[in-house]
Design a protein around this motif. Structure first.
Motif: not given
Length: 127
Positions: A98-116, A47-57
């Motif tokens: 995103w939304y976790a339908e079950e207890e989940s473990v995920v690995l996320t890789v993002r590039w570049p690393s930028v604040p905001g 049931g864990d979910e992102r609080a809001q959509w990421v926009t302007g990615e």
């Protein structure tokens, strides 16, 4: 041991920084500091979910399912990851959530690393 080497455990280290193991938000003296890439070990209860959509990615991302059942929401498309090793990649300009339908473990890789992209202002690493 050299100051440019770090040895750790993803599960233990992730708990210290909202899942983030590597990125711009680590101290510049830490070998895990990078402005090129971010890596997150995400442990999500059902049931864990992102609080809001990421926009302007501005980043490209790869999200890999380690265990569980995890849904990534993209504009006009919902991607269900339900088999170990399932993954999704999205590029610059693609909003997401995103939304976790079950207890989940995920690995996320993002590039570049930028604040905001952090949700809230508790001083922790980005979401």
């Amino acid at each position: 041991m050299s100051d440019s080497v770090y040895v750790g455990n993803a599960g233990k280290d992730a708990a210290l920084d909202r899942g983030w193991l590597l990125g711009h938000f680590k101290d510049v003296s830490d070998p895990r500091h990078s402005e090129d890439v971010e890596i997150k070990w995400g442990v999500h209860p059902p049931g864990d979910e992102r609080a809001q959509w990421v926009t302007g990615e501005e980043r490209t991302a790869l999200l890999v399912l380690i265990s569980g059942r995890f849904r990534v929401e993209l504009p006009g498309r919902s991607v269900l990851l339900d088999e170990q090793g399932d993954y999704v990649v999205w590029g610059k300009g693609v909003d997401h959530s995103w939304y976790a339908e079950e207890e989940s473990v995920v690995l996320t890789v993002r590039w570049p690393s930028v604040p905001g992209y952090k949700v809230g202002d508790d001083g922790a690493a980005p979401e």
